[in-house]
Design a protein around this motif. Structure first.
Motif, PDB file in Angstrom:
ATOM      1  N   LEU A 165      51.162  16.558  36.263  1.00  0.00           N
ATOM      2  CA  LEU A 165      50.227  15.448  36.482  1.00  0.00           C
ATOM      3  C   LEU A 165      50.847  14.393  37.388  1.00  0.00           C
ATOM      4  CD1 LEU A 165      48.721  15.056  32.903  1.00  0.00           C
ATOM      5  CD2 LEU A 165      47.578  15.944  34.925  1.00  0.00           C
ATOM      6  N   ALA A 166      52.133  14.133  37.173  1.00  0.00           N
ATOM      7  CA  ALA A 166      52.804  13.185  38.068  1.00  0.00           C
ATOM      8  C   ALA A 166      52.832  13.715  39.491  1.00  0.00           C
ATOM      9  CB  ALA A 166      54.225  12.927  37.562  1.00  0.00           C
ATOM     10  N   TYR A 167      53.107  14.993  39.625  1.00  0.00           N
ATOM     11  CA  TYR A 167      53.128  15.606  40.967  1.00  0.00           C
ATOM     12  C   TYR A 167      51.758  15.509  41.624  1.00  0.00           C
ATOM     13  CZ  TYR A 167      53.124  19.262  44.506  1.00  0.00           C
ATOM     14  OH  TYR A 167      52.966  19.960  45.672  1.00  0.00           O
ATOM     15  N   ARG A 168      50.727  15.828  40.870  1.00  0.00           N
ATOM     16  CA  ARG A 168      49.376  15.786  41.457  1.00  0.00           C
ATOM     17  C   ARG A 168      48.963  14.366  41.806  1.00  0.00           C
ATOM     18  NH1 ARG A 168      44.699  17.289  37.563  1.00  0.00           N
ATOM     19  NH2 ARG A 168      44.862  15.072  37.114  1.00  0.00           N
ATOM     20  N   THR A 169      49.320  13.425  40.932  1.00  0.00           N
ATOM     21  CA  THR A 169      48.947  12.032  41.189  1.00  0.00           C
ATOM     22  C   THR A 169      49.552  11.542  42.491  1.00  0.00           C
ATOM     23  OG1 THR A 169      48.842  11.640  38.812  1.00  0.00           O
ATOM     24  CG2 THR A 169      48.989   9.694  40.242  1.00  0.00           C
ATOM     25  N   ILE A 170      50.778  11.970  42.721  1.00  0.00           N
ATOM     26  CA  ILE A 170      51.507  11.439  43.868  1.00  0.00           C
ATOM     27  C   ILE A 170      51.310  12.293  45.118  1.00  0.00           C
ATOM     28  CG2 ILE A 170      53.750  12.586  43.849  1.00  0.00           C
ATOM     29  CD1 ILE A 170      53.158   8.802  43.505  1.00  0.00           C
ATOM     30  N   THR A 171      50.587  13.415  44.982  1.00  0.00           N
ATOM     31  CA  THR A 171      50.440  14.327  46.120  1.00  0.00           C
ATOM     32  C   THR A 171      49.792  13.649  47.312  1.00  0.00           C
ATOM     33  OG1 THR A 171      50.272  16.227  44.651  1.00  0.00           O
ATOM     34  CG2 THR A 171      49.416  16.495  46.874  1.00  0.00           C
ATOM     35  N   HIS A 172      48.806  12.793  47.029  1.00  0.00           N
ATOM     36  CA  HIS A 172      48.089  12.133  48.119  1.00  0.00           C
ATOM     37  C   HIS A 172      48.640  10.744  48.409  1.00  0.00           C
ATOM     38  CE1 HIS A 172      45.244  15.404  47.926  1.00  0.00           C
ATOM     39  NE2 HIS A 172      45.067  15.180  46.638  1.00  0.00           N
ATOM     40  N   SER A 178      53.581  20.324  27.012  1.00  0.00           N
ATOM     41  CA  SER A 178      53.406  18.887  27.202  1.00  0.00           C
ATOM     42  C   SER A 178      54.324  18.369  28.301  1.00  0.00           C
ATOM     43  CB  SER A 178      53.686  18.163  25.886  1.00  0.00           C
ATOM     44  OG  SER A 178      53.547  16.769  26.054  1.00  0.00           O
ATOM     45  N   SER A 179      55.568  18.831  28.291  1.00  0.00           N
ATOM     46  CA  SER A 179      56.504  18.418  29.340  1.00  0.00           C
ATOM     47  C   SER A 179      56.052  18.910  30.708  1.00  0.00           C
ATOM     48  CB  SER A 179      57.890  18.957  29.011  1.00  0.00           C
ATOM     49  OG  SER A 179      58.799  18.689  30.061  1.00  0.00           O
ATOM     50  N   LEU A 180      55.620  20.155  30.755  1.00  0.00           N
ATOM     51  CA  LEU A 180      55.143  20.702  32.021  1.00  0.00           C
ATOM     52  C   LEU A 180      53.951  19.908  32.541  1.00  0.00           C
ATOM     53  CD1 LEU A 180      54.988  22.824  34.261  1.00  0.00           C
ATOM     54  CD2 LEU A 180      53.683  24.273  32.698  1.00  0.00           C
ATOM     55  N   LEU A 181      53.025  19.608  31.652  1.00  0.00           N
ATOM     56  CA  LEU A 181      51.841  18.849  32.077  1.00  0.00           C
ATOM     57  C   LEU A 181      52.222  17.473  32.592  1.00  0.00           C
ATOM     58  CD1 LEU A 181      49.033  19.692  29.497  1.00  0.00           C
ATOM     59  CD2 LEU A 181      48.852  19.759  31.974  1.00  0.00           C
ATOM     60  N   GLU A 182      53.181  16.854  31.964  1.00  0.00           N
ATOM     61  CA  GLU A 182      53.612  15.531  32.422  1.00  0.00           C
ATOM     62  C   GLU A 182      54.130  15.601  33.850  1.00  0.00           C
ATOM     63  OE1 GLU A 182      56.621  11.895  31.071  1.00  0.00           O
ATOM     64  OE2 GLU A 182      56.483  13.760  29.906  1.00  0.00           O
ATOM     65  N   ASN A 183      54.960  16.607  34.124  1.00  0.00           N
ATOM     66  CA  ASN A 183      55.490  16.754  35.487  1.00  0.00           C
ATOM     67  C   ASN A 183      54.402  17.120  36.484  1.00  0.00           C
ATOM     68  OD1 ASN A 183      58.245  16.185  34.959  1.00  0.00           O
ATOM     69  ND2 ASN A 183      58.533  18.243  34.115  1.00  0.00           N
ATOM     70  N   GLY A 229      45.202  22.181  41.330  1.00  0.00           N
ATOM     71  CA  GLY A 229      43.855  22.171  41.891  1.00  0.00           C
ATOM     72  C   GLY A 229      43.028  20.958  41.516  1.00  0.00           C
ATOM     73  N   GLY A 230      43.571  20.063  40.686  1.00  0.00           N
ATOM     74  CA  GLY A 230      42.864  18.819  40.395  1.00  0.00           C
ATOM     75  C   GLY A 230      42.364  18.687  38.973  1.00  0.00           C
ATOM     76  N   ARG A 231      42.603  19.659  38.145  1.00  0.00           N
ATOM     77  CA  ARG A 231      42.106  19.590  36.776  1.00  0.00           C
ATOM     78  C   ARG A 231      43.195  19.091  35.839  1.00  0.00           C
ATOM     79  NH1 ARG A 231      38.488  25.144  36.132  1.00  0.00           N
ATOM     80  NH2 ARG A 231      37.117  24.755  37.900  1.00  0.00           N
ATOM     81  N   LEU A 236      48.302  27.186  34.252  1.00  0.00           N
ATOM     82  CA  LEU A 236      48.292  25.737  34.116  1.00  0.00           C
ATOM     83  C   LEU A 236      48.793  25.074  35.390  1.00  0.00           C
ATOM     84  CD1 LEU A 236      47.656  23.582  31.997  1.00  0.00           C
ATOM     85  CD2 LEU A 236      50.041  23.628  31.315  1.00  0.00           C
ATOM     86  N   ASP A 237      49.808  25.653  35.994  1.00  0.00           N
ATOM     87  CA  ASP A 237      50.306  25.119  37.265  1.00  0.00           C
ATOM     88  C   ASP A 237      49.219  25.161  38.334  1.00  0.00           C
ATOM     89  OD1 ASP A 237      52.918  24.547  39.024  1.00  0.00           O
ATOM     90  OD2 ASP A 237      51.637  25.964  40.084  1.00  0.00           O
TER      91      ASP A 237
END
Length: 1609
Positions: free
Chosen positions: A994-1001, A987-992, A950-952, A944-945
């Motif tokens: 997704l936030a990380y991926r959103t802010i990566t760029h 769910s908690s992992l996904l939240e973190n 990778g964007g999914r 999942l990580d």
């Protein structure tokens, strides 16, 4: 590139020109002659377009005003691609000889006037295409000769004139203009529009009727277009009057020669209107040239077109008359022609006058017989004829014959553009073969020597003549071979690239004009003979040429056969033709079966050209039999010979109409399968892959058509013979091969055309189960390898078709797996594993991800192909549940692939595939001994990580995953608790994530760091060290990019903490991502420590670097015994210690930042953080940086906590306008010092705890004067190792007292505690707790006084210890205290707190009031020391100020001592302490410590004895009381032991504590050390102690001795 493509595809062009206006002041009629001109070749391309202008400056045809269109036609691509192309206009004046008034002038004379030129290269090449744009063509006028002569006389007869004269030829004039590009037009010129049109005249009139109507003048090219179609008749002869040379005769000056051109017949009768001076006007009978004034050798270069009927050309000739023209009308009338010349248009051999120059003989015309055509036609016309006569007769030519020849000379040039008149004798002989039938053999042989361009001009007439010869001599075979060879010659000529555009002409002739009904007999007969006798050397080359012309030969043969059906009475036995075809193929077969070295060239030609006759011959021959003949022909070729040519021949056979017929296909397809199977067989030595795939693709393309009849049987044949071979060919082929895409397309085409019965039948053809396994394995691997990796991504249709075909094939093979490999006995793990990985790769392929396409494109794909992901996803789900007890074999290997499937953003697919996770959990739980699903959980977290990074994945997936897993787990008996925990964890992992991926760029590195920390904290809790370390290094890199070296060091320290000081090998996940070396834990930890220390050094965190260095040094000293490395470490530590003492390191500010509003990311939303600023970063700069990260947010002006309306707003707020949607709150906070345990009760140098940057005395003062205090504390421990911060906000309680604000001034002090200490792995941490307390005005006054005393005390110490410091800061501080002009000083506190009213109202504040008074009193001795130092250091300029300070201090001291009492301080506080190495060590002292070390008295103080210019004497020192104000029993105990103690104040500032060497009996040296050894003069008692010590240098002076001598001490 576009223009080149255009020019290569279109053969004829037209240029439309429209003359809008001609602006020129001529005064007489004029003629404008416009044409296209190539200056590089010095040749005109087109004839002239003639426009007549009247003397009023208007067109002669007034109705054409502003609209004089001309269409230049027949232009070829080579004409337009010339290096330069110009439009030239010659202006001819029609009137008198000279433009002047006088006697009656001769009129109607054509005189040169000027030129106009325009470069139209860009227009011709299509670069400029604006039909409405008017181009200005400047006009260049020529000067009269009289004007030129006058100008030369005036200037200088020796300087050549640059003026263009009227006697200069107009061609020379515009060549000069083109070369110089300089025109003095004075606004005169032409206005034209230009547009390039595609096509010939007929096509242009059809396509552009609005541009080209019947009024447009048609200007022909002086030459032929690239293609001359049958029926296109033209008969034009262009005559150019070049130049002449004329004797002046009896005249003094050269003649004004006018040339008169006319056309006459043999009788001398003129041909009416046969001469055309330019397009746009009807023909004229006589053409009169331009007159050049008094020029002996005039050069005209005037071209006219002569057009007469073809039948009259043979009896017509051109006649030229020469006449002198006078400028005076009376003389001109008497002038008669003085010369005559002529030339015949057709020569004696019947050919037309040769193109080129002709030098004519000029005859006298004053003889009566000169007008008689019969007389002069018998005379030679050109000097070339004279030379020929002389050669023939051997006699010289007599100039004085019947008509004398003059000395004059004259030249013309002719160009014949005729489709009926030829200048070639051999071609003319063929066209007139009936008149010379006895020479027919020579005529036919010489035909093949005629230039090709001449033949194609007369193509129809030439072919008609050849077939007429064949038909009219049909009873004889004499001419058959010659006619056949001539026909082959013509066909080959047209096949040449130079004349290939005449192919349509030949096609048109065969279909519409060919009429030889019996020609097929003779043509097939000769062809059969040639093929049957290839060994004859004389026939080999002719056979090869005939094979190249085979296509059109059979066109003639078939067309002749078709025509013969219309006339049955002329046709022969129907079987004779078929026999001739069979015989021809039999000859071909015999020829191909010969040894390889015989006739290689001929065999190759047969294979290349034979298929070209199939479509034609099948119209007159049985197609099935033709198929048999072709099959036998291919089979006659040995397998190892001509492989590529043979396959290419078969490919052309398949492309023919023959293969489209099912009966013929039944014969030809087995042949194709045999050939391809043999080539693609595994044992084939050198297969020709390119030719094979071309043949196979051609077969499949044909079978895929709808008009070819039933193909099911044929597809089955290809499937059985070729599918497996094609698969293996693709597998073995290099992925970089350019052919792999072709083979993949062929394989896709085979699968696409297979139906369900084909699949079933194909599986049944395998003999064993292992064969099926092998086939399926290689197919699954091949499909997975090829999907999307062969065709370019933008080949959308091809990729989708491939995926659609693969989907159907996978579904078919799925049924095979369920049917044959599902039971436990035959279950094949690897086969099923390959299947699942293939299906997942298919479903997740980028071609099928519809979300990445536009809405329109997505809709089209769904309508045509559907969502193939859903189909495949449902199939994966069904197949997973089908494998039953075998599921455990796929855990954890299938966790990642199934996760990829569930992450596809398609709701239905997710709902159907997420339950597979629960099934996996259940499966592992049931089969594991521990009854857990730990393996599944670990694998799912890892994958999942990777996938989310990778964007999914998205927010909807998080919600859906949690919901579905919870629903399933809660219904399960044993998984309800553990399953629910996993669901919430994911769910908690996904939240973190997704936030990380959103802010990566995100452009903000701070946001990226925050998300990274959230993720790594999650993995730390889950003890997933492998992923945890990966994110640690991502965070490290982010810090290094921002030059946050301290935070980078603390980040790496987390990795080091996972390691031990041992020789255990590192687990792979503990090794950094870039490390390839195998490390032990000790080696890796040492390496990390070295890197961390390096970063700490860059971040100026030397205290922390020393701490880590000590750990490392201990390991090297005790365990590793690496003394060399130890020495290096100690050197580094020494360097760090030195930097702590001497280096300036400005400490950062801390800022509190709150993000309020729902528009912020979840990790920021409605939270407060403490930020550690960079060096020299102030609140304004920091606020701008924060706001730049959120452009839509504003800064809140209030520092109070926001309400719910702001926190729950849908935007972003950083703390300013409550009405906005986004707010950021930002203000400065002060850290609260936490003193390390090791520094308590120790004498710590100032540089360690509170280094003072000496701003205010050096250049830094100039930079930061308005921003910083004079002394800026840079305490390491005040700004580091902290997690508590305070912010004080003043406010008022009660009514404001206008006389004293301090009485109602309260302080609201907010304390923030962060989650982690600073510095750490981030430059900010979230605030975890907030506490608020209110500080009363009295307590505020106490704190203010403590701070003032602290600042004053330490400034005095600084000035005392370092005499080089500037006195300015001390002057300012002393002035502000002793002479408070603005703030009012102590009086404010007196008014506010020292009144009876206040004490009565606040009885609990009595003790605090006492403290405040003590602090006020404590300031007096500090001021006394300060003023004393000020007096010592004051310069002459500062002495008045010092006197003022002394006076004010006396008043202040008296007032304070009366109100607050007297306090004295120990003398050592202002003395310097000498360290062992001689350095100055100044302790940092707080006012609370001063209170504890002082002595209070209620008596009023006497005069201090200070003078304005001197320091204290011994008498002043006696008044001091060196005792300690006790506040506890411990202090009294210490005082009784005569010890001094440096202890902590409330504000956590360290004091120095000095222990005596002998606790009961301190020695004299101890006392001197305590009191300050280097300044004995500062105290009377110290001076006495020093004298006592000096008297006994050899023995220690005890305390008892000192007490005896100095009882007061």
């Amino acid at each position: 590139m576009r223009r080149q493509t255009l020019f290569s595809s279109v053969h004829t062009y037209s240029l439309l020109m429209n003359l809008k206006n001609f602006v020129c002041n001529i005064g007489e009629d004029a003629e404008l002659l416009m044409s296209l001109y190539d200056p590089d070749q010095s040749e005109f391309i087109s004839e002239n377009f003639l426009v007549r202008w009247d003397s009023m400056g208007m067109p002669k045809e007034i109705e054409k005003l502003n609209n004089l269109p001309a269409l230049f036609t027949d232009l070829s691509s080579s004409d337009l691609m010339r290096q330069r192309l110009f439009l030239v206009c010659q202006i001819i004046r029609v009137g008198s000889m000279e433009l002047k008034e006088g006697k009656k002038q001769t009129g109607g004379l054509r005189r040169p006037f000027g030129v106009a030129v325009m470069d139209i290269t860009d227009v011709a090449r299509g670069k400029i295409d604006d039909e409405d744009k008017q181009h200005f063509v400047p006009f260049q006028q020529i000067a009269m000769e009289t004007y030129i002569r006058q100008r030369q006389i005036i200037i200088s007869p020796l300087i050549p004139s640059r003026v263009i004269g009227e006697n200069e030829p107009l061609t020379a004039v515009f060549n000069k203009v083109i070369a110089t590009r300089e025109v003095n037009h004075k606004g005169q010129g032409l206005f034209v529009t230009l547009k390039l049109l595609l096509g010939d005249l007929a096509q242009v009139r059809k396509d552009f009727p609005h541009l080209v109507d019947r009024s447009a003048a048609i200007v022909r090219k002086m030459g032929f277009p690239e293609i001359i179609l049958p029926g296109n008749v033209r008969n034009d002869i262009y005559v150019t009057l070049l130049q002449g040379e004329f004797d002046r005769g009896k005249k003094k000056t050269p003649k004004n020669v006018e040339v008169i051109l006319s056309v006459h017949d043999d009788e001398g009768n003129p041909m009416e209107k046969a001469i055309f001076p330019g397009a746009g006007y009807d023909g004229i009978t006589e053409y009169k040239s331009v007159i050049y004034y008094q020029v002996k050798q005039p050069c005209w270069n005037e071209t006219v077109k002569v057009t007469i009927p073809i039948e009259d050309v043979c009896r017509c000739h051109l006649r030229v008359m020469f006449r002198h023209r006078s400028s005076q009308d009376s003389r001109d009338k008497s002038e008669k022609p003085f010369g005559m010349a002529y030339v015949k248009l057709m020569r004696r051999d019947g050919t037309t006058l040769k193109d080129g120059r002709h030098e004519l003989l000029v005859y006298k015309v004053d003889v009566k017989k000169a007008d008689d055509a019969k007389v002069y036609l018998s005379l030679p016309a050109t000097w070339a004829e004279v030379e020929q006569i002389q050669r023939q007769t051997g006699k010289p030519f007599h100039h004085s014959g019947v008509i004398p020849v003059t000395k004059d000379s004259f030249q013309i040039a002719t160009l014949t553009c005729s489709t009926k008149l030829t200048q070639n004798v051999d071609l003319l002989g063929l066209l007139n073969w009936r008149s010379n039938s006895q020479d027919l053999v020579q005529i036919l042989q010489r035909l093949m020597e005629v230039e090709g361009g001449e033949i194609v001009k007369f193509l129809q007439d030439t072919l008609d003549a050849l077939f007429n010869i064949m038909m009219e001599t049909s009873e004889k075979d004499t001419y058959d071979t010659l006619v056949f060879d001539a026909l082959v010659f013509i066909i080959t000529l047209i096949g040449d690239i130079k004349f290939q555009h005449f192919n349509p002409v030949l096609e048109t002739y065969i279909s519409k004009h060919f009429s030889a009904t019996l020609a097929y007999r003779k043509l097939t007969k000769v062809l059969n003979y040639y093929v049957g006798h290839p060994e004859e050397p004389s026939l080999t080359e002719r056979l090869y040429t005939a094979l190249k012309a085979l296509k059109y030969l059979f066109r003639f043969i078939v067309q002749s056969r078709v025509l013969s059906f219309r006339f049955p009475e002329n046709s022969e036995d129907p079987g004779a033709f078929s026999n001739s075809i069979r015989l021809l193929f039999l000859s071909f077969n015999t020829l191909m079966d010969r040894p390889l070295d015989e006739g290689v060239k001929i065999k190759g030609a047969i294979l290349k050209y034979l298929p070209s006759i199939i479509n034609d011959i099948q119209t007159v021959f049985d197609p099935v039999e033709l198929s048999v003949l072709l099959s036998k022909f291919i089979e006659s070729i040995p397998d190892s010979q001509f492989v590529r040519q043979k396959l290419g021949c078969m490919c052309k056979i398949i492309e023919s109409d023959l293969f489209k017929q099912p009966d013929c296909r039944d014969i030809l397809l087995p042949l194709v399968n045999d050939q391809l199977s043999g080539q693609l067989d595994d044992h084939s030595s050198k297969p020709d892959y390119e030719a094979c795939v071309q043949l196979l693709s051609t077969v499949l393309d044909t079978l895929d058509r709808k008009d070819v009849g039933p193909t099911r049987v044929h597809i089955q044949q290809i499937m059985e013979r070729l599918l497996r071979r094609v698969n293996r060919t693709v597998i073995s082929m290099d992925r970089a091969s350019p052919l792999i895409g072709h083979y993949l397309a062929c394989m896709t085409a085979i699968l696409k055309q297979m139906d369900d019965m084909h699949y079933t039948h194909y599986i049944s053809t395998f003999k064993t189960r292992q064969d099926i396994i092998d086939f399926l394995m290689e197919t699954f691997i091949m499909f997975k390898d090829l999907m999307g990796n062969v065709f370019p991504a933008d080949w959308m249709v091809m990729n989708l078709v491939q995926m659609q075909v693969f989907l159907r094939a996978i579904n078919q093979y799925s049924d095979v797996l369920n049917r044959l490999f599902l039971d436990p006995v035959h279950f094949e793990l690897q086969l099923w594993n390959n299947y699942f990985h293939l299906t997942v790769a298919f479903l997740t392929h980028k071609t099928l991800q519809l979300e990445s396409f536009s809405l329109e494109k997505r809709t089209k794909i769904l309508n045509k192909y559907g969502d193939m992901r859903k189909t495949m996803g449902f199939r994966i789900r069904d197949m997973w549940y089908n494998i039953g007890p075998h599921k455990m074999k796929f855990i954890p290997s299938m966790v990642g692939p199934i996760l990829e499937v569930t992450l596809v953003p398609e709701p239905e697919l997710r709902k159907d595939t997420i339950p597979i996770f629960f099934d996996m959990m259940q499966c592992e739980h049931n089969f594991s001994s521990a009854r857990t699903f730990q393996t599944f959980e670990n694998e799912l977290i890892t994958k999942l990580d990777q996938e989310v990074e990778g964007g999914r994945g998205d927010e909807q997936y998080k919600v859906l995953l949690e919901k579905i897993l919870l629903e399933h787990c809660r219904r399960h008996r044993y998984l309800s608790q553990s399953g629910e925990e996993l669901a919430l964890l994911l769910s908690s992992l996904l939240e973190n994530l997704l936030a990380y991926r959103t802010i990566t760029h995100d452009e903000s590195p701070e946001h990226r760091m925050s998300c990274t920390v959230n993720v790594l904290n999650f993995y730390k809790e889950k003890k997933r060290e492998d992923i945890y370390i990966r994110y640690l290094y991502k965070l490290r890199d982010l810090h290094l990019d921002c030059e946050n070296y301290t935070e980078a060091a603390y980040t790496l320290l987390l990795h080091a903490e996972l390691l031990e000081w041992s020789d255990k090998p590192c687990a792979p996940h503990l090794i950094p991502r870039h490390g390839e070396q195998v490390w032990t834990q000790q080696e890796l930890k040492e390496r990390l420590f070295q890197e961390i220390i390096c970063y700490l050094d860059k971040g100026k965190m030397w205290e922390k670097a020393i701490e880590l260095g000590k750990q490392l040094a201990k390991m090297h000293e005790i365990h590793m015994f690496d003394f060399m490395e130890l020495s290096e470490l100690l050197k580094k530590q020494a360097k760090f210690y030195e930097q702590i003492m001497h280096a300036m390191r400005p400490q950062p500010e801390y800022f509190a930042v709150g993000y309020y509003g729902l528009g912020f990311p979840s990790f920021l939303r409605n939270k407060m953080f403490i930020y550690r600023g960079k060096e020299y970063e102030w609140l304004e700069d920091f606020s701008l940086k924060m706001l730049s990260q959120f452009p839509n947010a504003v800064r809140m002006t209030s520092t109070a906590p926001p309400g719910d309306d702001i926190c729950n707003s849908p935007g972003q707020r950083i703390l300013q306008k409550p009405s906005t949607l986004k707010n950021i709150q930002c203000f400065t906070v002060k850290p609260v010092l936490t003193v390390p345990q090791r520094f308590k009760d120790k004498g710590v140098p100032e540089q360690i705890l509170k280094s003072v940057t000496r701003w205010g005395c050096r250049s830094v003062d100039k930079v930061l004067t308005h921003r910083c205090p004079l002394l800026f504390p840079c305490s390491y421990y005040r700004h580091n190792e902290v997690d508590q911060f305070q912010y004080s906000r003043p406010f008022r309680k009660g009514e404001k007292d206008p006389d004293n604000e301090f009485a109602t001034m309260w302080i609201e002090r907010t304390t923030y505690i962060t989650a982690y200490r600073f510095p750490g792995i981030l430059k900010w941490f979230e605030v975890k707790s907030v506490s608020v307390e209110e500080i009363s005005p009295l307590m505020n006054a106490i704190e203010t006084m403590e701070m003032a005393n602290e600042k004053l005390s330490n400034l005095v110490q600084q000035q005392a210890c370092d005499r080089s410091l500037s006195i300015n800061p001390l002057s300012m501080m002393l002035s502000g205290i002793v002479d408070p002009a603005v703030m009012g000083g102590f009086s404010n506190y007196e008014k506010a707190f020292f009144t009876d009213t206040y004490i009565q109202e606040h009885p609990g504040d009595r003790e605090r009031i006492g403290v405040l008074k003590q602090l006020i009193a404590l300031q007096i001795p500090l001021l006394e020391d300060g003023i004393r130092l000020h007096g010592e250091k004051a310069t002459e300029q500062l002495k008045p100020l010092h006197s003022r300070l002394v006076t004010c201090f006396r008043d202040l001291r008296e007032k304070v001592e009366k109100l607050c009492g007297v306090i004295t301080l120990p003398c050592s506080l202002t003395e310097k302490k000498k360290s062992r190495v001689g350095s100055v060590v100044v302790p940092y002292i707080m006012s609370s410590t001063l209170r504890r070390m002082s002595t209070a008295s209620t008596l009023s103080s006497t005069s201090s004895g200070l003078s304005s210019g001197s320091s204290d004497g011994p008498s002043s020192q006696d008044d001091r009381r060196v005792s300690v104000l006790s506040r506890s029993e411990e202090d009294n105990r210490i005082a009784r032991k005569n010890r001094k103690e440096w202890s902590m104040s409330k504000s956590q500032v360290l004091l120095e504590k000095q222990s005596a060497a002998d606790e009961d009996e301190p020695t004299g040296k101890n006392i001197l050390t305590i009191c300050g050894w280097k300044s004995p003069e500062s105290s009377h008692c110290v001076w006495k102690v020093r004298s006592l010590v000096n008297q006994n240098p050899q023995q220690e002076v005890k305390g008892t001795q000192i007490r005896e001598k100095l009882p007061e001490t």
